[in-house]
Design a protein around this motif. Structure first.
Motif, PDB file in Angstrom:
ATOM      1  N   ALA A 264       0.813  -1.210   0.000  1.00  0.00           N
ATOM      2  CA  ALA A 264       0.000   0.000   0.000  1.00  0.00           C
ATOM      3  C   ALA A 264       0.853   1.269   0.000  1.00  0.00           C
ATOM      4  O   ALA A 264       0.418   2.312  -0.494  1.00  0.00           O
ATOM      5  CB  ALA A 264      -0.928   0.000   1.215  1.00  0.00           C
ATOM      6  N   TRP A 306      -0.106  -3.090   4.518  1.00  0.00           N
ATOM      7  CA  TRP A 306      -1.092  -2.013   4.498  1.00  0.00           C
ATOM      8  C   TRP A 306      -0.444  -0.698   4.930  1.00  0.00           C
ATOM      9  O   TRP A 306       0.712  -0.660   5.344  1.00  0.00           O
ATOM     10  CB  TRP A 306      -2.256  -2.343   5.425  1.00  0.00           C
ATOM     11  N   LYS A 397     -13.452   8.058  -6.647  1.00  0.00           N
ATOM     12  CA  LYS A 397     -12.215   7.300  -6.472  1.00  0.00           C
ATOM     13  C   LYS A 397     -11.104   7.842  -7.364  1.00  0.00           C
ATOM     14  O   LYS A 397     -11.347   8.471  -8.390  1.00  0.00           O
ATOM     15  CB  LYS A 397     -12.454   5.830  -6.788  1.00  0.00           C
ATOM     16  N   THR A 401      -7.884   3.189  -6.531  1.00  0.00           N
ATOM     17  CA  THR A 401      -8.609   2.817  -5.316  1.00  0.00           C
ATOM     18  C   THR A 401      -9.880   2.071  -5.704  1.00  0.00           C
ATOM     19  O   THR A 401     -10.435   2.282  -6.779  1.00  0.00           O
ATOM     20  CB  THR A 401      -8.997   4.047  -4.467  1.00  0.00           C
ATOM     21  N   ASN A 402     -10.291   1.198  -4.824  1.00  0.00           N
ATOM     22  CA  ASN A 402     -11.544   0.466  -5.009  1.00  0.00           C
ATOM     23  C   ASN A 402     -12.600   1.157  -4.157  1.00  0.00           C
ATOM     24  O   ASN A 402     -12.573   1.084  -2.932  1.00  0.00           O
ATOM     25  CB  ASN A 402     -11.376  -0.997  -4.595  1.00  0.00           C
ATOM     26  N   PHE A 405     -14.571  -0.837  -1.603  1.00  0.00           N
ATOM     27  CA  PHE A 405     -13.862  -1.097  -0.347  1.00  0.00           C
ATOM     28  C   PHE A 405     -14.000   0.107   0.578  1.00  0.00           C
ATOM     29  O   PHE A 405     -14.187  -0.052   1.792  1.00  0.00           O
ATOM     30  CB  PHE A 405     -12.379  -1.399  -0.602  1.00  0.00           C
ATOM     31  N   MET A 440      -5.402   1.382   4.520  1.00  0.00           N
ATOM     32  CA  MET A 440      -5.416   1.083   3.084  1.00  0.00           C
ATOM     33  C   MET A 440      -4.636  -0.188   2.765  1.00  0.00           C
ATOM     34  O   MET A 440      -3.437  -0.273   3.021  1.00  0.00           O
ATOM     35  CB  MET A 440      -4.820   2.254   2.292  1.00  0.00           C
ATOM     36  N   LEU A 443      -4.006  -2.727  -3.599  1.00  0.00           N
ATOM     37  CA  LEU A 443      -5.199  -2.639  -4.435  1.00  0.00           C
ATOM     38  C   LEU A 443      -5.797  -4.016  -4.742  1.00  0.00           C
ATOM     39  O   LEU A 443      -7.015  -4.204  -4.683  1.00  0.00           O
ATOM     40  CB  LEU A 443      -4.867  -1.917  -5.746  1.00  0.00           C
ATOM     41  N   GLU A 445      -5.602  -6.672  -3.002  1.00  0.00           N
ATOM     42  CA  GLU A 445      -6.236  -7.191  -1.786  1.00  0.00           C
ATOM     43  C   GLU A 445      -7.566  -6.492  -1.523  1.00  0.00           C
ATOM     44  O   GLU A 445      -8.524  -7.114  -1.057  1.00  0.00           O
ATOM     45  CB  GLU A 445      -5.313  -7.048  -0.582  1.00  0.00           C
ATOM     46  N   GLN A 446      -7.641  -5.200  -1.824  1.00  0.00           N
ATOM     47  CA  GLN A 446      -8.927  -4.504  -1.704  1.00  0.00           C
ATOM     48  C   GLN A 446      -9.993  -5.232  -2.510  1.00  0.00           C
ATOM     49  O   GLN A 446     -11.123  -5.430  -2.057  1.00  0.00           O
ATOM     50  CB  GLN A 446      -8.810  -3.062  -2.210  1.00  0.00           C
ATOM     51  N   GLU A 447      -9.622  -5.641  -3.717  1.00  0.00           N
ATOM     52  CA  GLU A 447     -10.583  -6.314  -4.600  1.00  0.00           C
ATOM     53  C   GLU A 447     -10.986  -7.678  -4.037  1.00  0.00           C
ATOM     54  O   GLU A 447     -12.160  -8.069  -4.111  1.00  0.00           O
ATOM     55  CB  GLU A 447      -9.980  -6.454  -5.991  1.00  0.00           C
TER      56      GLU A 447
END
Length: 480
Positions: A264, A306, A397, A401-402, A405, A440, A443, A445-447
Motif C-alpha cells: 500500500a 497495508w 475514487k 482505489t476500489n 472497499f 489502506m 489494491l 487485496e482490496q478487490e
C-alpha cells in the motif's frame, strides 16, 4: 420459529436446485460431461459385476419439467446418475443389534438404530428412507454416511461419482416434499419404492458449479443454525455477522495477504502522483495538505503490507450546494437534484426534482453519502450526472482505489463517523471525512476483500429478506 427456520432451509434449497443461489460460470463446462462420466463408470462397475444391469428409464417429457434451469444444466432421472446398492442390504436380528460390544452403525427407517458386529458397506453413501413413517427426521429425506456400516431393507443405499455430487444430491433430495409429490405409497406403512425413487427428475448442474452450490448452502445453513427463538434475535445475529465481517475486513483478517502484491505504501505514492498531475493539468484544485497520522490516532493494528493514511489523500471529495426554490423544477428538466436522505431508499436513488443549471455535479459511480440530518446513508450513483445539495457529499475514487472497499470501510466505521457529527442537527463536515484515518490495503487485496464481503452480505440479505417477509417462499415442488 422452528417452522420459520425450516422454511428458510427449504427456500435456500429451492433456490439452489433452480440455479438461483450462485451465478453460472461458462468456464465450468456442461452437465452433459458429468453424465457421460457417470455412464462410463456405471458400465465399468456392471462389467465387473459390482452393479446389476438395470432397465432403461423413460425419457423425460416436457410435461414433467417443473421449472426452467440454466443452459449448462441438464434434466436427468435420479436412477441414471445413482449407483444403487439396495440389493446388498440385509436385516440383522434384534439379538445381534443390542450387544454393546458391537462397533458398526446399523441404519434403518429412522436412521442409526444400533450397533452391529460386522459391516456391509464401506465408503461414502447417500441414505434415503424407503419405509417407516417419517423416514429419518421431520426435515430431511436423505443424509450422508461415510465409513463402515450395515443397512437393512428400510433404507435406500445410493452411491455417486464423487463427494460433491453426493452432497448436491443430498441437498436436492431434502428440497423435495415426497408425500406432496405423490411418491409415497401405502397408508399404514408409507413407502418410497425404488421405481418412484429412480424416476425422480433431477436438475443437474456441472460438477464445478455443484461444488459452489454446496459451499453456499453450507454457509447459509451455518447462519440459520445460529438463529434463536425470536425474529429479533435472528436479525441481531445477522447484523452482528455483517459487522464482524466488516471489522475483520478493515483490520486485514478477512482474507490472506499475498507478499507478492504491491504494498500500500507504493500504491499511496502513485495516488499522490496522480493527484499532482491533475493539479498541473488544471483538472483539479490544489488540496490543502492533511496532517500526518500520529501514533495515538491509530485504532488497531493492520498487516505489514497495508498503510494508515488520511482518507482525503486517496479520494476526491465533492461537497454539495443548496439551490434556491427558483433554481430547480419538478418537471424532469435538466439533471436530477439530490437534496438529502429523502432521496435514498434501500440503495436506490429517488428523484423528484431537477435542475437545468447545476452548480455542483456528482457523476456516475460516485459514492454519495448523506452528511446532514440523517448521517451515513450511502449509495453508488447510477445517473450520468446530478446536482447535490449540501446535505450530500460525493466520494470519487482515484484510478488506484476500489471505491466499494471505501464504502465497506465507512459502513464499518459508521458509528465513529456519526460521533463526529456536531450541533443539535447532526452533521459531518468536509474535514471529518478528509481527516478520517483509513487502513489502506494493496489494491489487489482490496478487490479480494470486496469479493468476500459481497458474498457474506448476499447471504445476510437473503436471511433478512426471509425474516422480514420480503422473500417469496417457493416451496411447491410437486412436479419435480
Amino acid at each position: 420459529m422452528t417452522h420459520t427456520v425450516e422454511l428458510m432451509r427449504k427456500r435456500v434449497l429451492d433456490m439452489a436446485i433452480r440455479g438461483e443461489l450462485v451465478e453460472q460460470q461458462s468456464e465450468e463446462g456442461d452437465a452433459k460431461n458429468l453424465i457421460n462420466s457417470i455412464n462410463e463408470e456405471k458400465e465399468r462397475l456392471i462389467s465387473e459385476k459390482v452393479l446389476r444391469k438395470t432397465n432403461l428409464l423413460d425419457a423425460i417429457t416436457e410435461e414433467e419439467i417443473p421449472f426452467s434451469i440454466p443452459e449448462k444444466w441438464s434434466w436427468i432421472r435420479l436412477g441414471e446418475i445413482s449407483y444403487n446398492y439396495d440389493s446388498k442390504r440385509k436385516p440383522v436380528s434384534l439379538k445381534d443389534r443390542v450387544d454393546q460390544d458391537k462397533i458398526y452403525p446399523y441404519y434403518g427407517a429412522t436412521g442409526e438404530i444400533d450397533q452391529v458386529e460386522n459391516y456391509l458397506f464401506d465408503g461414502l453413501y447417500l441414505l434415503i428412507g424407503e419405509d417407516g413413517g417419517n423416514f429419518f427426521t421431520s426435515k430431511d429425506n436423505a443424509f450422508l454416511v461415510q465409513g463402515k456400516f450395515w443397512a437393512n431393507n428400510h433404507v435406500h443405499v445410493l452411491q455417486y461419482l464423487d463427494l460433491t455430487l453426493t452432497q448436491y444430491m443430498k441437498h436436492f433430495m431434502n428440497a423435495l416434499d415426497l408425500p406432496e409429490m405423490g411418491l409415497i405409497n401405502g397408508i399404514a406403512v408409507p413407502k418410497l419404492n425404488q421405481t418412484n425413487l429412480n424416476n425422480i427428475i433431477v436438475p443437474l448442474p456441472p460438477l464445478a458449479e455443484q461444488k459452489r452450490i454446496v459451499a453456499k448452502i453450507e454457509k447459509i445453513f451455518a447462519v440459520i443454525d445460529q438463529i434463536g427463538t425470536k425474529k429479533e434475535e435472528a436479525l441481531s445475529i445477522i447484523r452482528n455477522m455483517r459487522q464482524t465481517a466488516l471489522k475483520d475486513a478493515i483490520m486485514g483478517v478477512l482474507v490472506e495477504q499475498d507478499e507478492n502484491e504491491e504494498p500500500a505504501s507504493v500504491l499511496y505514492e502513485k495516488i499522490q502522483a496522480e493527484k499532482e498531475k491533475l493539479v498541473k493539468e488544471k483538472k483539479m484544485k490544489k488540496e490543502k495538505p492533511l496532517p500526518e497520522i500520529e501514533v495515538g490516532e491509530i485504532p488497531f493494528d493492520i498487516p505489514e503490507s497495508w498503510k494508515w493514511v488520511r482518507l482525503g489523500n486517496v479520494i476526491y471529495l465533492i461537497s454539495g450546494r443548496d439551490l434556491a426554490t427558483n433554481e430547480f423544477n419538478y418537471e424532469n428538466k435538466g439533471l436530477p437534484y439530490i437534496t438529502g436522505a429523502s432521496n435514498f431508499n434501500n440503495g436506490e436513488l429517488v428523484i423528484n426534482r431537477w435542475v437545468e443549471n447545476p452548480k455542483v455535479i456528482s457523476k456516475l459511480d460516485d459514492l454519495l453519502i448523506t452528511v446532514k440530518g440523517t448521517v451515513g446513508e450511502m449509495l453508488f450513483q447510477k445517473e450520468e450526472q446530478a446536482h447535490i445539495a449540501r446535505q450530500v457529499m460525493a466520494i470519487r475514487k482515484t484510478s488506484r482505489t476500489n471505491l466499494k472497499f471505501i464504502k465497506y470501510f465507512l459502513d464499518a466505521e459508521l458509528t465513529k463517523l456519526k460521533d463526529r457529527a456536531k450541533s443539535m442537527i447532526p452533521g459531518v463536515s468536509r474535514e471529518d471525512i478528509l481527516h478520517f484515518e483509513f487502513p489502506m490495503p494493496p489494491l489487489v487485496e482490496q478487490e479480494r476483500i470486496v469479493d468476500k464481503l459481497d458474498e457474506i452480505m448476499e447471504i445476510c440479505d437473503q436471511m433478512e429478506a426471509i425474516f422480514d417477509g420480503t422473500s417469496e417462499m417457493k416451496m411447491n415442488l410437486n412436479a419435480v
